[in-house]
Motif scaffolding. Structure first.
Motif, PDB file in Angstrom:
ATOM      1  N   GLU A 168     -27.898   1.503  -0.875  1.00 11.45           N
ATOM      2  CA  GLU A 168     -26.857   1.505   0.166  1.00 11.45           C
ATOM      3  C   GLU A 168     -26.858   2.788   0.974  1.00 11.45           C
ATOM      4  O   GLU A 168     -25.843   3.471   1.111  1.00 11.45           O
ATOM      5  N   ILE A 169     -28.008   3.155   1.521  1.00 13.88           N
ATOM      6  CA  ILE A 169     -28.098   4.262   2.467  1.00 13.88           C
ATOM      7  C   ILE A 169     -28.115   3.668   3.866  1.00 13.88           C
ATOM      8  O   ILE A 169     -28.842   2.709   4.138  1.00 13.88           O
ATOM      9  N   ALA A 170     -27.344   4.253   4.750  1.00 12.50           N
ATOM     10  CA  ALA A 170     -27.140   3.673   6.087  1.00 12.50           C
ATOM     11  C   ALA A 170     -28.295   4.007   7.019  1.00 12.50           C
ATOM     12  O   ALA A 170     -28.123   4.654   8.056  1.00 12.50           O
ATOM     13  N   VAL A 171     -29.507   3.562   6.657  1.00 13.25           N
ATOM     14  CA  VAL A 171     -30.675   3.789   7.498  1.00 13.25           C
ATOM     15  C   VAL A 171     -31.727   2.754   7.130  1.00 13.25           C
ATOM     16  O   VAL A 171     -31.807   2.300   5.977  1.00 13.25           O
ATOM     17  N   GLU A 223     -22.174   8.052   7.502  1.00 10.08           N
ATOM     18  CA  GLU A 223     -21.975   6.601   7.453  1.00 10.08           C
ATOM     19  C   GLU A 223     -22.177   6.072   6.033  1.00 10.08           C
ATOM     20  O   GLU A 223     -21.469   5.163   5.597  1.00 10.08           O
ATOM     21  N   THR A 224     -23.137   6.644   5.302  1.00  5.95           N
ATOM     22  CA  THR A 224     -23.349   6.242   3.908  1.00  5.95           C
ATOM     23  C   THR A 224     -22.094   6.501   3.076  1.00  5.95           C
ATOM     24  O   THR A 224     -21.660   5.648   2.292  1.00  5.95           O
ATOM     25  N   MET A 225     -21.499   7.672   3.258  1.00  9.34           N
ATOM     26  CA  MET A 225     -20.278   8.005   2.536  1.00  9.34           C
ATOM     27  C   MET A 225     -19.133   7.083   2.937  1.00  9.34           C
ATOM     28  O   MET A 225     -18.356   6.612   2.093  1.00  9.34           O
ATOM     29  N   ALA A 226     -19.016   6.786   4.238  1.00  9.89           N
ATOM     30  CA  ALA A 226     -17.927   5.927   4.721  1.00  9.89           C
ATOM     31  C   ALA A 226     -18.052   4.516   4.161  1.00  9.89           C
ATOM     32  O   ALA A 226     -17.051   3.903   3.755  1.00  9.89           O
ATOM     33  N   LEU A 244     -24.085   8.314  -5.885  1.00  5.84           N
ATOM     34  CA  LEU A 244     -23.188   8.398  -4.739  1.00  5.84           C
ATOM     35  C   LEU A 244     -21.735   8.240  -5.168  1.00  5.84           C
ATOM     36  O   LEU A 244     -20.859   9.011  -4.760  1.00  5.84           O
ATOM     37  N   THR A 245     -21.466   7.244  -5.997  1.00  2.00           N
ATOM     38  CA  THR A 245     -20.102   7.046  -6.492  1.00  2.00           C
ATOM     39  C   THR A 245     -19.634   8.251  -7.292  1.00  2.00           C
ATOM     40  O   THR A 245     -18.487   8.703  -7.153  1.00  2.00           O
ATOM     41  N   LEU A 246     -20.519   8.792  -8.142  1.00  2.00           N
ATOM     42  CA  LEU A 246     -20.167   9.963  -8.935  1.00  2.00           C
ATOM     43  C   LEU A 246     -19.706  11.109  -8.041  1.00  2.00           C
ATOM     44  O   LEU A 246     -18.663  11.732  -8.292  1.00  2.00           O
ATOM     45  N   LEU A 247     -20.469  11.406  -6.987  1.00  2.31           N
ATOM     46  CA  LEU A 247     -20.099  12.511  -6.111  1.00  2.31           C
ATOM     47  C   LEU A 247     -18.757  12.257  -5.431  1.00  2.31           C
ATOM     48  O   LEU A 247     -17.909  13.156  -5.359  1.00  2.31           O
ATOM     49  N   LEU A 248     -18.552  11.040  -4.941  1.00  2.00           N
ATOM     50  CA  LEU A 248     -17.306  10.748  -4.240  1.00  2.00           C
ATOM     51  C   LEU A 248     -16.103  10.760  -5.175  1.00  2.00           C
ATOM     52  O   LEU A 248     -14.990  11.099  -4.772  1.00  2.00           O
ATOM     53  N   LEU A 256     -15.553  18.766  -5.936  1.00  2.00           N
ATOM     54  CA  LEU A 256     -16.378  19.153  -4.800  1.00  2.00           C
ATOM     55  C   LEU A 256     -15.647  18.866  -3.495  1.00  2.00           C
ATOM     56  O   LEU A 256     -14.941  17.860  -3.377  1.00  2.00           O
ATOM     57  N   SER A 257     -15.834  19.733  -2.513  1.00  2.00           N
ATOM     58  CA  SER A 257     -15.249  19.480  -1.200  1.00  2.00           C
ATOM     59  C   SER A 257     -16.039  18.391  -0.482  1.00  2.00           C
ATOM     60  O   SER A 257     -17.182  18.080  -0.843  1.00  2.00           O
ATOM     61  N   THR A 258     -15.457  17.831   0.545  1.00  2.00           N
ATOM     62  CA  THR A 258     -16.144  16.790   1.329  1.00  2.00           C
ATOM     63  C   THR A 258     -17.441  17.312   1.919  1.00  2.00           C
ATOM     64  O   THR A 258     -18.475  16.635   1.895  1.00  2.00           O
ATOM     65  N   THR A 259     -17.409  18.534   2.435  1.00  2.00           N
ATOM     66  CA  THR A 259     -18.628  19.088   3.031  1.00  2.00           C
ATOM     67  C   THR A 259     -19.696  19.368   1.980  1.00  2.00           C
ATOM     68  O   THR A 259     -20.889  19.206   2.236  1.00  2.00           O
TER      69      THR A 259
END
Length: 466
Positions: A168-171, A223-226, A244-248, A256-259
């Protein structure tokens, strides 16, 4: 051993002769830093140099490397030149973050890359490789000529996307290698202002146009994060339990901060697969030039395939395949330099009593490129000899004379992942196909963050018979 009287020596710059001028140094580093190093870098355990007002200690001695990267690692920070090149791209990603930011990110991601967890990716890696080789199936009607440097970049990206991001990478996956190539070409080379350690706000003329492609990558990450956040909110029971889910899930004041999350996702999407891709391409090139060893690899692959071994066990069951990949990593280390700077004065004494004083602020440069080709530590260092890494010989190699993944607290977090991925990819590719040279196969290694073949690696792919 190969049938040739002497083992194959793949292309690489000869040690530079003489002392270059400042202008020659700048030109060479801009063109290809691998061409800068002179004979002392390949023959001496350490060398101290000075360029303008910058002092550099070039370290090859395994004991001194251990001291800098492990025993007194707290006294060494990232060197300014390295950060001037990488931070504009990766910001606070795992490769460039320091201090508490790095510690938070490393701790957060460590569970995903434990050897036990990495083994859980074997089935996905195998499935992606099997799907990937369909593009070679038309070789059944005659050899297919393809740029394996591009192919391996796309293969490792597809593996990364499937294992860490559940696809699920937006590319679009097809053609993604071109985006990576453009990013590294625009942003991944040393600018003269970097050598002069000019502040980041001073324009880097060589990177004009790079911001556009970097923004494109940042857009992919955003977009991947969104997309994943929407899934987490709308259908939490169906959200993949992946990287990806782990990081979010760690997003917030205590994590972790969003950036920071964005920077780490960019690090993995833009560079996390690139090192393995380059080493795979170089491996295919080197074994095409050593047919006797390639045949041993093919027999090994065929035996494992015929036995029905689970891909999770291939890393242990294919020692010749792994040895070829590790030898390619030695000759063409994807990360050819490790840069540090001494925070405070330091000292080290070798077992033979040789004393080294390390001044405060000096740049300490550990070069896997020269270390892996050093006359003090390797027999026939420029030759492709995979047998060095077979189990019966592997223990003779000092841990700190071979650094494809670095060492110490900042050792590559994905080393086990990469080795497993490489063996599975080579197993699938070599079971069905053979990669041979063409008249246009004349690669030359250049440093663009990773060690890349200039002009690509065109090779002929044909279906194996028998």
């Amino acid at each position: 051993m190969d049938t040739r009287p002497e083992p194959f020596e793949p292309p690489a710059p000869e040690p530079r002769v003489g002392i270059p001028s400042r202008l020659q140094i700048i030109r060479t580093v801009f063109r290809n830093p691998l061409e800068l190093w002179g004979e002392p870098s390949y023959t001496l355990p350490w060398i101290e140099t000075k360029f303008i007002n910058q002092r550099t200690l070039i370290v090859n001695d395994p004991g001194l490397i251990r001291h800098v990267l492990v025993e007194n690692a707290a006294n060494y920070e990232m060197a300014s030149v390295r950060q001037l090149i990488l931070r504009p791209i990766l910001r606070d990603g795992l490769l460039t973050a320091e201090g508490e930011v790095w510690k938070r990110s490393r701790k957060a991601m460590a569970p995903v890359f434990t050897p036990r967890h990495a083994k859980g990716f074997a089935g996905q890696m195998h499935r992606v490789c099997e799907e990937f080789i369909r593009r070679y199936e038309r070789a059944g009607s005659g050899p297919l000529v393809t740029n394996v440097a591009v192919d391996m970049t796309e293969l490792t990206f597809e593996i990364l996307a499937e294992t860490l991001f559940s696809g699920e990478i937006a590319v679009e996956k097809q053609g993604f290698a071109g985006n990576v190539e453009e990013l590294l070409h625009r942003m991944g080379r040393v600018d003269p202002m970097d050598l002069l350690v000019a502040p980041p706000w001073v324009p880097r003329l060589t990177r004009i146009g790079g911001k556009k492609v970097l923004n494109r990558f940042r857009g992919i990450v955003s977009e991947t994060m969104a997309q994943r956040r929407r899934r987490m909110a709308e259908e939490p029971e169906r959200v993949p339990n992946d990287f990806l889910t782990l990081l979010l899930q760690l997003e917030g004041p205590e994590g972790l901060s969003t950036t920071e999350i964005e920077d780490n996702i960019l690090t993995f999407i833009g560079a996390g697969h690139e090192t393995t891709a380059r080493a795979l391409a170089w491996t295919l090139y080197c074994i095409a030039n050593t047919p006797a060893y390639r045949e041993m690899m093919e027999r090994e692959v065929d035996e494992v395939m015929a036995s029905g071994e689970d891909p999770v066990d291939w890393l242990d069951r294919m020692p010749h395949v792994l040895a070829a990949f590790e030898e390619a990593l030695r000759l063409y280390p994807p990360a050819p330099s490790i840069n540090r700077a001494a925070i405070e004065e330091d000292e080290w004494t070798s077992p033979a009593g040789e004393y080294v004083r390390i001044e405060k602020g000096i740049t300490v440069l550990i070069m896997p490129w020269t270390l892996h080709r050093h006359l003090l530590y390797w027999q026939k260092p420029r030759a492709f000899m995979p047998e060095r890494f077979l189990p019966e010989n592997r223990e003779k190699i000092n841990r700190f004379q071979y650094l494809p993944f670095g060492a110490g607290p900042r050792v590559c977090i994905g080393a086990t992942f990469a080795l497993q991925e490489a063996v599975i990819a080579l197993g699938v590719l070599m079971h069905r196909f053979r990669f041979d040279l063409t008249e246009a196969t004349h690669p030359w290694p250049v440093q663009r963050l990773t060690t890349q073949p200039r002009g690509g690696l065109p090779m002929k792919v044909s279906v194996r018979v028998g």
